[in-house]
Design a protein around this motif. Structure first.
Motif, PDB file in Angstrom:
ATOM      1  N   GLU A 181       0.830  -1.202   0.000  1.00 60.15           N
ATOM      2  CA  GLU A 181       0.000   0.000   0.000  1.00 60.15           C
ATOM      3  C   GLU A 181       0.865   1.251   0.000  1.00 60.15           C
ATOM      4  O   GLU A 181       0.626   2.209  -0.742  1.00 60.15           O
ATOM      5  CB  GLU A 181      -0.933  -0.001   1.211  1.00 60.15           C
ATOM      6  CG  GLU A 181      -2.087  -0.981   1.105  1.00 60.15           C
ATOM      7  CD  GLU A 181      -2.856  -0.839  -0.208  1.00 60.15           C
ATOM      8  OE1 GLU A 181      -3.247   0.317  -0.545  1.00 60.15           O
ATOM      9  OE2 GLU A 181      -3.041  -1.851  -0.926  1.00 60.15           O
ATOM     10  N   ASN A 182       1.904   1.225   0.889  1.00 58.25           N
ATOM     11  CA  ASN A 182       2.807   2.384   0.980  1.00 58.25           C
ATOM     12  C   ASN A 182       3.504   2.638  -0.352  1.00 58.25           C
ATOM     13  O   ASN A 182       3.637   3.784  -0.787  1.00 58.25           O
ATOM     14  CB  ASN A 182       3.868   2.169   2.055  1.00 58.25           C
ATOM     15  CG  ASN A 182       3.257   2.264   3.448  1.00 58.25           C
ATOM     16  OD1 ASN A 182       2.136   2.782   3.598  1.00 58.25           O
ATOM     17  ND2 ASN A 182       3.971   1.770   4.445  1.00 58.25           N
ATOM     18  N   LEU A 183       3.953   1.511  -0.973  1.00 58.92           N
ATOM     19  CA  LEU A 183       4.646   1.648  -2.253  1.00 58.92           C
ATOM     20  C   LEU A 183       3.699   2.242  -3.312  1.00 58.92           C
ATOM     21  O   LEU A 183       4.087   3.104  -4.100  1.00 58.92           O
ATOM     22  CB  LEU A 183       5.180   0.300  -2.731  1.00 58.92           C
ATOM     23  CG  LEU A 183       6.355  -0.261  -1.925  1.00 58.92           C
ATOM     24  CD1 LEU A 183       6.661  -1.691  -2.332  1.00 58.92           C
ATOM     25  CD2 LEU A 183       7.605   0.619  -2.097  1.00 58.92           C
ATOM     26  N   LYS A 184       2.450   1.772  -3.293  1.00 60.57           N
ATOM     27  CA  LYS A 184       1.479   2.286  -4.263  1.00 60.57           C
ATOM     28  C   LYS A 184       1.246   3.781  -4.061  1.00 60.57           C
ATOM     29  O   LYS A 184       1.080   4.549  -5.008  1.00 60.57           O
ATOM     30  CB  LYS A 184       0.152   1.541  -4.133  1.00 60.57           C
ATOM     31  CG  LYS A 184       0.146   0.225  -4.906  1.00 60.57           C
ATOM     32  CD  LYS A 184      -1.181  -0.477  -4.744  1.00 60.57           C
ATOM     33  CE  LYS A 184      -1.066  -1.947  -5.118  1.00 60.57           C
ATOM     34  NZ  LYS A 184      -2.127  -2.739  -4.482  1.00 60.57           N
ATOM     35  N   LYS A 185       1.259   4.169  -2.774  1.00 60.85           N
ATOM     36  CA  LYS A 185       1.016   5.581  -2.442  1.00 60.85           C
ATOM     37  C   LYS A 185       2.055   6.498  -3.095  1.00 60.85           C
ATOM     38  O   LYS A 185       1.781   7.625  -3.447  1.00 60.85           O
ATOM     39  CB  LYS A 185       1.029   5.783  -0.924  1.00 60.85           C
ATOM     40  CG  LYS A 185      -0.366   5.750  -0.323  1.00 60.85           C
ATOM     41  CD  LYS A 185      -0.289   6.015   1.174  1.00 60.85           C
ATOM     42  CE  LYS A 185      -1.428   5.281   1.875  1.00 60.85           C
ATOM     43  NZ  LYS A 185      -1.083   5.009   3.261  1.00 60.85           N
ATOM     44  N   ILE A 186       3.327   5.982  -3.165  1.00 59.79           N
ATOM     45  CA  ILE A 186       4.346   6.844  -3.771  1.00 59.79           C
ATOM     46  C   ILE A 186       4.463   6.595  -5.275  1.00 59.79           C
ATOM     47  O   ILE A 186       5.461   6.924  -5.906  1.00 59.79           O
ATOM     48  CB  ILE A 186       5.735   6.685  -3.087  1.00 59.79           C
ATOM     49  CG1 ILE A 186       6.182   5.208  -3.099  1.00 59.79           C
ATOM     50  CG2 ILE A 186       5.703   7.228  -1.676  1.00 59.79           C
ATOM     51  CD1 ILE A 186       7.611   5.002  -2.630  1.00 59.79           C
ATOM     52  N   GLY A 187       3.435   5.936  -5.812  1.00 60.10           N
ATOM     53  CA  GLY A 187       3.308   5.878  -7.259  1.00 60.10           C
ATOM     54  C   GLY A 187       3.912   4.664  -7.924  1.00 60.10           C
ATOM     55  O   GLY A 187       4.215   4.675  -9.112  1.00 60.10           O
ATOM     56  N   ILE A 188       4.134   3.620  -7.179  1.00 66.16           N
ATOM     57  CA  ILE A 188       4.689   2.416  -7.814  1.00 66.16           C
ATOM     58  C   ILE A 188       3.543   1.457  -8.100  1.00 66.16           C
ATOM     59  O   ILE A 188       2.689   1.219  -7.241  1.00 66.16           O
ATOM     60  CB  ILE A 188       5.744   1.764  -6.893  1.00 66.16           C
ATOM     61  CG1 ILE A 188       6.936   2.724  -6.785  1.00 66.16           C
ATOM     62  CG2 ILE A 188       6.180   0.408  -7.442  1.00 66.16           C
ATOM     63  CD1 ILE A 188       7.876   2.403  -5.680  1.00 66.16           C
ATOM     64  N   ARG A 189       3.549   0.918  -9.329  1.00 66.26           N
ATOM     65  CA  ARG A 189       2.431   0.071  -9.738  1.00 66.26           C
ATOM     66  C   ARG A 189       2.615  -1.346  -9.210  1.00 66.26           C
ATOM     67  O   ARG A 189       3.723  -1.789  -8.917  1.00 66.26           O
ATOM     68  CB  ARG A 189       2.352   0.044 -11.269  1.00 66.26           C
ATOM     69  CG  ARG A 189       1.858   1.347 -11.890  1.00 66.26           C
ATOM     70  CD  ARG A 189       1.551   1.150 -13.362  1.00 66.26           C
ATOM     71  NE  ARG A 189       2.681   0.575 -14.079  1.00 66.26           N
ATOM     72  CZ  ARG A 189       3.698   1.310 -14.581  1.00 66.26           C
ATOM     73  NH1 ARG A 189       3.708   2.616 -14.431  1.00 66.26           N
ATOM     74  NH2 ARG A 189       4.676   0.722 -15.238  1.00 66.26           N
ATOM     75  N   GLN A 190       1.477  -2.052  -9.131  1.00 70.48           N
ATOM     76  CA  GLN A 190       1.496  -3.431  -8.625  1.00 70.48           C
ATOM     77  C   GLN A 190       2.459  -4.300  -9.437  1.00 70.48           C
ATOM     78  O   GLN A 190       3.204  -5.105  -8.880  1.00 70.48           O
ATOM     79  CB  GLN A 190       0.078  -4.023  -8.687  1.00 70.48           C
ATOM     80  CG  GLN A 190      -0.052  -5.455  -8.146  1.00 70.48           C
ATOM     81  CD  GLN A 190       0.271  -5.560  -6.657  1.00 70.48           C
ATOM     82  OE1 GLN A 190      -0.140  -4.697  -5.877  1.00 70.48           O
ATOM     83  NE2 GLN A 190       1.015  -6.587  -6.269  1.00 70.48           N
ATOM     84  N   SER A 191       2.459  -4.107 -10.778  1.00 72.97           N
ATOM     85  CA  SER A 191       3.329  -4.925 -11.620  1.00 72.97           C
ATOM     86  C   SER A 191       4.800  -4.695 -11.269  1.00 72.97           C
ATOM     87  O   SER A 191       5.612  -5.606 -11.257  1.00 72.97           O
ATOM     88  CB  SER A 191       3.072  -4.613 -13.092  1.00 72.97           C
ATOM     89  OG  SER A 191       3.328  -3.244 -13.331  1.00 72.97           O
ATOM     90  N   GLN A 192       5.103  -3.409 -10.982  1.00 69.33           N
ATOM     91  CA  GLN A 192       6.498  -3.094 -10.601  1.00 69.33           C
ATOM     92  C   GLN A 192       6.854  -3.772  -9.285  1.00 69.33           C
ATOM     93  O   GLN A 192       7.952  -4.288  -9.095  1.00 69.33           O
ATOM     94  CB  GLN A 192       6.665  -1.577 -10.458  1.00 69.33           C
ATOM     95  CG  GLN A 192       6.720  -0.876 -11.803  1.00 69.33           C
ATOM     96  CD  GLN A 192       6.721   0.623 -11.667  1.00 69.33           C
ATOM     97  OE1 GLN A 192       5.878   1.166 -10.928  1.00 69.33           O
ATOM     98  NE2 GLN A 192       7.636   1.283 -12.337  1.00 69.33           N
ATOM     99  N   SER A 235       7.503  -7.409  -9.836  1.00 74.24           N
ATOM    100  CA  SER A 235       8.778  -7.714 -10.496  1.00 74.24           C
ATOM    101  C   SER A 235       9.975  -7.440  -9.579  1.00 74.24           C
ATOM    102  O   SER A 235      11.065  -7.933  -9.804  1.00 74.24           O
ATOM    103  CB  SER A 235       8.912  -6.921 -11.801  1.00 74.24           C
ATOM    104  OG  SER A 235       8.972  -5.547 -11.498  1.00 74.24           O
ATOM    105  N   ALA A 236       9.749  -6.652  -8.534  1.00 74.42           N
ATOM    106  CA  ALA A 236      10.866  -6.346  -7.613  1.00 74.42           C
ATOM    107  C   ALA A 236      11.056  -7.412  -6.544  1.00 74.42           C
ATOM    108  O   ALA A 236      12.023  -7.398  -5.791  1.00 74.42           O
ATOM    109  CB  ALA A 236      10.627  -4.991  -6.947  1.00 74.42           C
TER     110      ALA A 236
END
Lengths: 311, 457
Positions: free
Chosen positions: B157-168, B171-172
């Protein structure tokens, strides 16, 4: 030939001397009595003969050969302090000891059976040692000692723990072994058995030999020239007359059986005593009182010990 | 009476004597072995030992299968409404969303409900901790399952908040396991496993330590027994003290080896069928789970590769050299200590008197065992080196280092050589004490006295 001969054998332990310059010789085919008070050094000598320990100096010969380890199998040793594996079966135990002495399997079995039959103990074969009484264990122990038919047998207090019946049985066996040609060293405090069995004795006291000789020689050497007379006649008259030339050590009169113990003075013979007694009555019995080994043992050791004190 | 010409026959005579002597040692060894092996205590220990060992393997498995039987139901009050899809539960746990209710109300009715626990997830702005309520201590497994799930979701959720997509994010993702490879002297490579080495080394150290202790003291007890019941007086005119001592030590060694072999065989015999009963459905399950996980991650082969990897690594492990080292250090370590125990047994009249001598003998062994636990972690350190060379500790320590592969061939040879030299030295000293000691009664020996015995002719 001597089965065992020692020459000036000395053994010292830190603090005390167990044997000093001891020379003995035991003839083959005889029973050799090794006597002495506790702590005299008998066990040390036996251990040297058994090569359990070595002398500090001096030589030991076995049948004219210097004592060496091959002689071990020709010696059977029944130690004073002895024991058996309590949890082993009697038959197995005897066979084990026989194997250790170098007997083959079949030979060991044959001889063990012979001795078990002889002592009438066949039924004990599968019993555990700790189920036997002390006397029974002693019998088993005796068998393990003689089974390999050694030339030399060493018995250290063989009669301890035996009842009179079994003591006799054992004495009989020891004599039989001697008759078969075995040489035997017997160490015991039972002086009666020494008189009965031994041909030759050595008495050791405080690491030194103080008496050595054929048992008959020693017994006559210690004769006190004392005679026991039983006679019929006037008791008081006898006493009065005799005391002039003889020493009366004991006397009693019971129902006409007069009894005297008379010690001859020097230069008098037994016949002199008889002839001087003939005039006063009938002699019923006349015999020399022989010294007992027991008395000789005590006398010699005590004399030696008091000598030491004086020095 | 024919006199043997001993000069002429001297040479062959000597050879016969040696054979004769060996024969006696053999006879004594045989008796020691047979009487011990037939003892009730040996037979009982032979069967009880493997049962205990098997129990060590099986009881934990058994307990875990018992626990698995019941499914736990956890009520969830999720004020954020974010986690319903995350907490989808598994075979053991079922999560049920319940309407928002005050905690106290739930508490008062909790025992009547069918729920095993209540998970309370407040809104972030409430600044309250996420709480798991239960009338029993919740299992560690449940707690870590919940926190792992929630952590992962919150991070995403936090990662999405700063604009990172689920696919990214997907892959990480990284799945990491470190492979260790050891370069061999011949230039080749092999996969190694520190974990297997540690476990194996330590198990061997424990076995060697406890067998030396158990059977070393048996040597001592045997000697004391022979001495107190005076058998030794009878024996000593037929056999040399050294033969008696050597026979006893060897006989007990054979007993120890026999016991050990029987334990291994019986442990395998007991463990295998039981394990297959307990593990048959369990391992199938494990496979299912791992496949399930693998599918989820889209990494089908990963799990299988891991298992294959493990088997390969275990196969690479040098069992032959470790086995040989085990046998060597086990036997010579035992012989070294057994000769000391035999000397103690001969010097004393009863076991109570033996304490003062046992302690100095066993201290190095105990120190080795204690040190083993740190040496496992640093098998190439200084302490490890010295402990694996000093013969009093090397039987316990060297196998650990060999298992950890932290030792050169030269060091192993040095250690083995030192151990053999010390064994010869000790059995020589022990036989000198023994030959005097077994015939000494009545007095409590002192070190000074024993020193004197060493110098007797």
């Amino acid at each position: 030939m001597e089965i065992i001969k020692t020459q000036n054998v000395t053994k010292k332990y830190s603090g005390y001397t167990a044997l000093s310059e001891l020379s003995i010789s035991a003839e083959e085919g005889t029973i050799f009595g090794l006597l002495g008070p506790n702590g005299a050094g008998k066990t040390t000598l036996i251990r040297i003969i058994n090569q359990i320990t070595a002398p500090d100096s001096g030589e030991v010969y076995f049948s004219d050969e210097r004592l060496q380890s091959s002689h071990i199998s020709q010696i059977g040793y029944l130690p004073e302090e002895r024991g058996l594996y309590q949890k082993m079966k009697v038959g197995e135990l005897v066979l084990y000891f026989a194997h250790l002495k170098g007997l083959s399997r079949s030979e060991a079995l044959k001889r063990t059976k012979y001795w078990f039959e002889k002592f009438e103990i066949q039924l004990w074969w599968d019993k555990k040692v700790n189920e036997l009484s002390k006397g029974m264990q002693q019998k088993v122990q005796f068998i393990t000692t003689v089974l390999h038919e050694p030339k030399l047998l060493i018995f250290d207090e063989p009669f301890s723990g035996f009842d009179p019946l079994n003591t006799n049985l054992l004495k009989k066996e020891i004599l039989e072994l001697k008759n078969k040609g075995c040489s035997i060293i017997l160490s015991t405090h039972n002086m009666e058995s020494v008189e009965e069995l031994c041909d030759h004795i050595v008495l050791i006291n405080k690491s030194e030999k103080i008496l050595d000789g054929a048992i008959n020689d020693i017994l006559s050497q210690f004769k006190t020239n004392t005679f026991e007379v039983i006679f019929d006649g006037n008791f008081n008259l006898h006493q009065a007359t005799l005391s002039a030339n003889y020493e009366i050590t004991e006397s009693s009169a019971e129902k006409g059986n007069n009894f005297l113990k008379v010690k001859l003075k020097d230069n008098y013979l037994p016949n002199d005593l008889i002839s001087s007694m003939l005039q006063y009555g009938q002699i019923a019995s006349f015999r020399e009182i022989m010294p007992r080994m027991n008395e000789i043992f005590i006398r010699v050791v005590e004399e030696k010990n008091s000598e030491r004190h004086e020095n | 009476m024919g006199k043997i010409n001993s000069d002429f026959f001297f040479d062959t005579d000597f050879l016969n004597l040696t054979k004769y002597k060996m024969n006696k040692i053999f006879l004594i060894t045989k008796r020691e072995f047979l009487t011990r092996v037939r003892q009730k205590s040996f037979i009982i220990m032979t069967f009880v030992g493997p049962i205990l060992m098997a129990a060590l393997f099986i009881v934990p498995v058994w307990f875990s299968t018992m626990e698995d039987e019941t499914e736990k139901t956890i009520a969830v009050i999720d004020k954020t409404q974010n986690f319903e899809k995350i907490l989808n539960g598994n075979k053991n746990y079922k999560f049920i969303q319940i309407p928002e209710t005050p905690i106290d109300t739930v508490k008062s009715h909790f025992s009547e409900s069918a729920y095993d626990a209540l998970l309370f997830i407040p809104k972030p702005e409430e600044k309250m901790p996420i709480t798991l309520y239960s009338d029993k201590q919740p299992s560690f497994e449940l707690k870590s399952y919940i926190s792992n799930r929630l952590e992962l979701e919150m991070q995403n959720e936090n990662l999405k908040k700063i604009g990172i997509r689920q696919s990214q994010i997907d892959s990480a993702k990284v799945e990491l396991s470190i492979q260790t490879i050891k370069w061999q002297e011949n230039g080749g490579e092999e996969k190694s496993s520190a974990e297997i080495a540690i476990v194996l080394g330590f198990v061997i150290a424990i076995i060697i330590y406890s067998f030396i202790f158990m059977y070393g003291t048996q040597v001592m007890r045997g000697v004391i027994e022979e001495k107190t019941n005076r058998v030794v007086e009878v024996l000593i005119s037929s056999v040399k003290p050294f033969e008696l001592m050597a026979g006893k030590i060897l006989g007990i060694a054979l007993t120890a080896i026999t016991q050990f072999m029987l334990w291994i065989l019986l442990t395998i015999a007991i463990t295998l069928p039981l394990k297959s009963i307990f593990f048959s459905d369990k391992s199938a399950e494990l496979q299912n789970i791992s496949q399930h996980v693998a599918q989820e991650k889209g990494q089908d082969a990963a799990g299988n590769a891991k298992i294959i990897d493990f088997i390969q690594t275990a196969g690479n492990f040098n069992f032959v050299s470790l086995g040989m080292a085990f046998i060597f250090f086990f036997i010579f370590g035992y012989l070294l200590y057994a000769s000391l125990f035999a000397a103690i047994g001969s010097a004393v009249d009863n076991e109570a008197d033996s304490q003062q001598f046992i302690l100095p003998v066993t201290i190095p062994l105990i120190i080795a065992f204690v040190a083993a636990q740190s040496i496992i972690r640093f098998p190439d350190g200084n302490i490890a080196f010295w402990f694996s060379i000093i013969p009093y500790t090397s039987p316990v320590i060297m196998p650990i280092r060999i298992a950890a592969d932290a030792v050169s061939t030269g060091e192993i040879l040095l250690s083995g050589f030192t151990l053999i030299v010390f064994f010869i030295l000790h059995i020589w000293l022990a036989s000198k004490i023994y030959r005097i000691g077994i015939l000494m009664y009545g007095k409590k020996p002192t070190y000074k006295e024993i020193w004197k015995w060493l110098r007797y002719k």
